[in-house]
Design a protein around this motif. Structure first.
Motif, PDB file in Angstrom:
ATOM      1  N   LEU A  28       0.662  -1.243  -0.022  1.00 44.97           N
ATOM      2  CA  LEU A  28       0.026   0.043   0.000  1.00 44.97           C
ATOM      3  C   LEU A  28       1.011   1.094  -0.065  1.00 44.97           C
ATOM      4  O   LEU A  28       0.388   2.297  -0.411  1.00 44.97           O
ATOM      5  CB  LEU A  28      -0.849  -0.031   1.184  1.00 44.97           C
ATOM      6  N   ASP A  29       1.984   1.344   0.465  1.00 39.86           N
ATOM      7  CA  ASP A  29       2.800   2.268   0.587  1.00 39.86           C
ATOM      8  C   ASP A  29       3.963   2.373  -0.333  1.00 39.86           C
ATOM      9  O   ASP A  29       4.920   3.242  -0.416  1.00 39.86           O
ATOM     10  CB  ASP A  29       3.647   2.685   1.885  1.00 39.86           C
ATOM     11  N   SER A  30       3.868   1.364  -1.505  1.00 37.28           N
ATOM     12  CA  SER A  30       4.903   1.213  -2.381  1.00 37.28           C
ATOM     13  C   SER A  30       5.105   2.558  -3.327  1.00 37.28           C
ATOM     14  O   SER A  30       6.140   2.760  -3.995  1.00 37.28           O
ATOM     15  CB  SER A  30       4.723  -0.021  -3.280  1.00 37.28           C
ATOM     16  N   TYR A  31       3.901   3.450  -3.487  1.00 35.71           N
ATOM     17  CA  TYR A  31       4.063   4.415  -4.211  1.00 35.71           C
ATOM     18  C   TYR A  31       5.187   5.576  -3.758  1.00 35.71           C
ATOM     19  O   TYR A  31       5.839   6.158  -4.798  1.00 35.71           O
ATOM     20  CB  TYR A  31       2.740   5.405  -4.202  1.00 35.71           C
ATOM     21  N   LYS A  32       5.408   5.559  -2.436  1.00 38.20           N
ATOM     22  CA  LYS A  32       6.488   6.422  -2.124  1.00 38.20           C
ATOM     23  C   LYS A  32       7.868   6.014  -2.596  1.00 38.20           C
ATOM     24  O   LYS A  32       8.732   6.854  -3.000  1.00 38.20           O
ATOM     25  CB  LYS A  32       6.399   6.499  -0.324  1.00 38.20           C
ATOM     26  N   LYS A  33       8.179   4.568  -2.584  1.00 36.40           N
ATOM     27  CA  LYS A  33       9.369   4.270  -3.131  1.00 36.40           C
ATOM     28  C   LYS A  33       9.414   4.518  -4.626  1.00 36.40           C
ATOM     29  O   LYS A  33      10.573   4.683  -5.035  1.00 36.40           O
ATOM     30  CB  LYS A  33       9.511   2.665  -2.650  1.00 36.40           C
ATOM     31  N   ALA A  34       8.598   4.247  -5.245  1.00 41.16           N
ATOM     32  CA  ALA A  34       8.430   4.693  -6.883  1.00 41.16           C
ATOM     33  C   ALA A  34       8.792   6.085  -7.200  1.00 41.16           C
ATOM     34  O   ALA A  34       9.583   6.423  -7.936  1.00 41.16           O
ATOM     35  CB  ALA A  34       7.210   4.109  -7.471  1.00 41.16           C
ATOM     36  N   ILE A  35       7.917   6.837  -6.439  1.00 45.14           N
ATOM     37  CA  ILE A  35       8.416   8.235  -6.364  1.00 45.14           C
ATOM     38  C   ILE A  35       9.627   8.805  -6.164  1.00 45.14           C
ATOM     39  O   ILE A  35      10.346   9.620  -6.803  1.00 45.14           O
ATOM     40  CB  ILE A  35       7.328   9.209  -5.704  1.00 45.14           C
ATOM     41  N   ALA A  36      10.469   8.296  -5.272  1.00 45.99           N
ATOM     42  CA  ALA A  36      11.549   8.418  -4.775  1.00 45.99           C
ATOM     43  C   ALA A  36      12.762   8.121  -5.735  1.00 45.99           C
ATOM     44  O   ALA A  36      13.835   8.194  -5.517  1.00 45.99           O
ATOM     45  CB  ALA A  36      12.068   7.684  -3.373  1.00 45.99           C
ATOM     46  N   THR A  37      12.557   7.377  -6.921  1.00 43.39           N
ATOM     47  CA  THR A  37      13.447   6.784  -7.665  1.00 43.39           C
ATOM     48  C   THR A  37      13.868   8.016  -8.734  1.00 43.39           C
ATOM     49  O   THR A  37      13.417   9.136  -8.599  1.00 43.39           O
ATOM     50  CB  THR A  37      12.835   5.535  -8.435  1.00 43.39           C
ATOM     51  N   ASP A  38      14.892   7.863  -9.463  1.00 45.03           N
ATOM     52  CA  ASP A  38      15.210   8.825 -10.136  1.00 45.03           C
ATOM     53  C   ASP A  38      14.508   8.784 -11.539  1.00 45.03           C
ATOM     54  O   ASP A  38      14.974   8.631 -12.724  1.00 45.03           O
ATOM     55  CB  ASP A  38      16.880   8.600 -10.752  1.00 45.03           C
ATOM     56  N   CYS A  39      13.121   9.129 -11.486  1.00 50.90           N
ATOM     57  CA  CYS A  39      12.295   9.331 -12.548  1.00 50.90           C
ATOM     58  C   CYS A  39      12.102  10.828 -12.664  1.00 50.90           C
ATOM     59  O   CYS A  39      12.155  11.613 -11.722  1.00 50.90           O
ATOM     60  CB  CYS A  39      10.903   8.250 -12.327  1.00 50.90           C
TER      61      CYS A  39
END
Length: 445
Positions: free
Chosen positions: A116-127
């Motif tokens: 459920l909190d995986s969005y935070k980790k994706a946003i934190a990548t170098d995207c």
């Protein structure tokens, strides 16, 4: 009238690319250019994308983003979903495409995030950009996090499920403008030539003053997913998100928003009053959660014009997804891209001019590469609010004003959940049933 020649999405993308290229050249001569961020200062113009929400629509949006490679390089670099099997299915699908063979799908294990909190980790990548395609109840939370992190956003519709969420999206949209970040919304009809030409002609007076629009999304309904052994209540509801208002907003919000948005676009505004009725006539099982299977609403615009809105999820009935306009001097089948002036010759756009799901990505990426920063957050939020407004009218049985609805403090209970053991905003009774809105007693404002 002579039919307008309609370019294919591929032709349109080439034209956009040529326009973008000329702006890029001018920007380079003036001292450099970016896509609204400084990530490409070293000369790499690849737009790196994190996909958040890996279901069917997320997979489609990622594919459509990759298909803009004719405008410049695009790469999927991170993926996130609440469920492992959804992420795996999406990645397998993308890995089977030509883009994967070209190295455009670069999502190693360390950039695959689940929970459920995986969005935070994706946003934190170098995207550079995030695609938001989770259940819409999470959209305001995810949009705000992406904008705070300085990312461009493409988000699917609807963008919220309650008034509080709409207000949050409006605030995030304003912040995105301040930070020079793009926010695109998946209301693809606004990017289709057949719709754009028809709306323009109507706004230019082809049938006089618009006095009535009629909009429909009638179909047989969607999937249900049986409860699995060992699932927590949160897992069950998120997996069956369509049937819970804190996740979906009801099908008037999740689907019918497209048709309502067309009417708002034509009228260049939003309804000021709504009243209607709806209920659960056929889809009444526990597996159908909370939502209605039909809604009928009369909306009123500030100039007195009406919009009649009808959406239904009942098998074996008249199915139709369309929009119509009636004016003082004629009528229009907007979805059919035809206009019939009273006593005049009917105009038809002709074949083609669709493909909005792809065209909206062509337009977004062409704009970014041209140094433009589109922001569709406001109309995305307010057409979402129109859908919620209609649902509030059917659930309550009351005539409501736009201000009452937009400023409502009755929210769906969406929070930043992080664990499958968290308690969802709605829980079942002892018999497994869920609370159903009841006109005359349900409070919405």
């Amino acid at each position: 009238m002579k039919k307008r020649e309609n370019p294919s999405p591929r032709d349109a993308s080439r034209r956009n690319f040529l326009k973008a290229s000329s702006v890029v050249a001018a920007g380079t001569l003036a001292g450099g250019m970016s896509i609204g961020r400084t990530a490409h200062a070293a000369g790499d113009d690849t737009i790196k994308i994190a996909l958040i929400g890996c279901g069917g629509r997320g997979t489609g949006a990622a594919s459509q983003a990759l298909n803009t490679n004719s405008l410049g390089p695009v790469k999927i670099v991170a993926m996130a979903d609440a469920f492992q099997n959804r992420l795996d299915g999406c990645l397998n699908s993308l890995n089977g495409t030509k883009w994967a063979k070209e190295g455009k799908v670069d999502v190693p294990k360390e950039r695959q995030f689940v929970g459920l909190d995986s969005y935070k980790k994706a946003i934190a990548t170098d995207c550079d950009m995030v695609i938001l395609a989770t259940p819409p109840g999470f959209r305001p939370l995810h949009l705000t996090a992406a904008v705070d992190a300085g990312k461009h956003v493409f988000m699917e519709k609807p963008v919220a499920v309650d008034s509080k969420g709409v207000r949050e999206v409006l605030a995030a949209g304003r912040k995105a403008k301040e930070k020079n970040l793009a926010v695109a919304v998946g209301l693809q009809r606004r990017h289709e030539d057949r719709y754009r030409e028809t709306i323009k002609r109507l706004q230019d007076g082809a049938i006089g003053d618009i006095i009535l629009t009629r909009v429909y999304w009638n179909g047989g309904g969607v999937w249900t997913r049986p409860r699995q052994g060992g699932q927590t209540e949160m897992e069950y509801q998120v997996n069956n998100w369509y049937y819970f208002n804190w996740l979906c907003g009801d099908h008037i919000v999740e689907q019918h928003i497209h048709n309502l948005d067309v009417s708002n676009w034509l009228m260049n505004g939003y309804p000021v009053k709504a009243q209607g009725q709806g209920g659960r006539q056929v889809r009444t099982g526990k597996e159908h959660g909370q939502i209605y299977d039909h809604h009928l609403i009369e909306f009123t615009y500030a100039n007195g014009a009406k919009m009649y809105s009808h959406c239904r999820h009942i098998p074996g009935c008249w199915n139709n997804v369309s929009e119509f306009a009636h004016g003082t001097k004629g009528t229009s089948n907007i979805s059919g891209a035809s206009i019939s002036p009273t006593g005049g010759e009917t105009w038809n756009f002709g074949r083609g001019g669709g493909g909005g799901h792809q065209q909206e990505h062509f337009n977004l990426f062409a704009d970014l590469r041209a140094g433009k920063v589109p922001n569709e957050a406001e109309y995305g939020a307010l057409s979402t609010m129109t859908s919620i407004f209609g649902r509030m009218a059917t659930y309550s049985g009351q005539e409501l004003s736009w201000d009452q609805a937009l400023n409502s403090n009755v929210d769906a209970g969406v929070a930043d959940f992080s664990s499958w053991d968290d308690t969802p905003p709605v829980t079942p009774a002892a018999d497994g049933s869920y609370p159903i809105p009841m006109p005359g007693s349900t409070r919405v404002v």
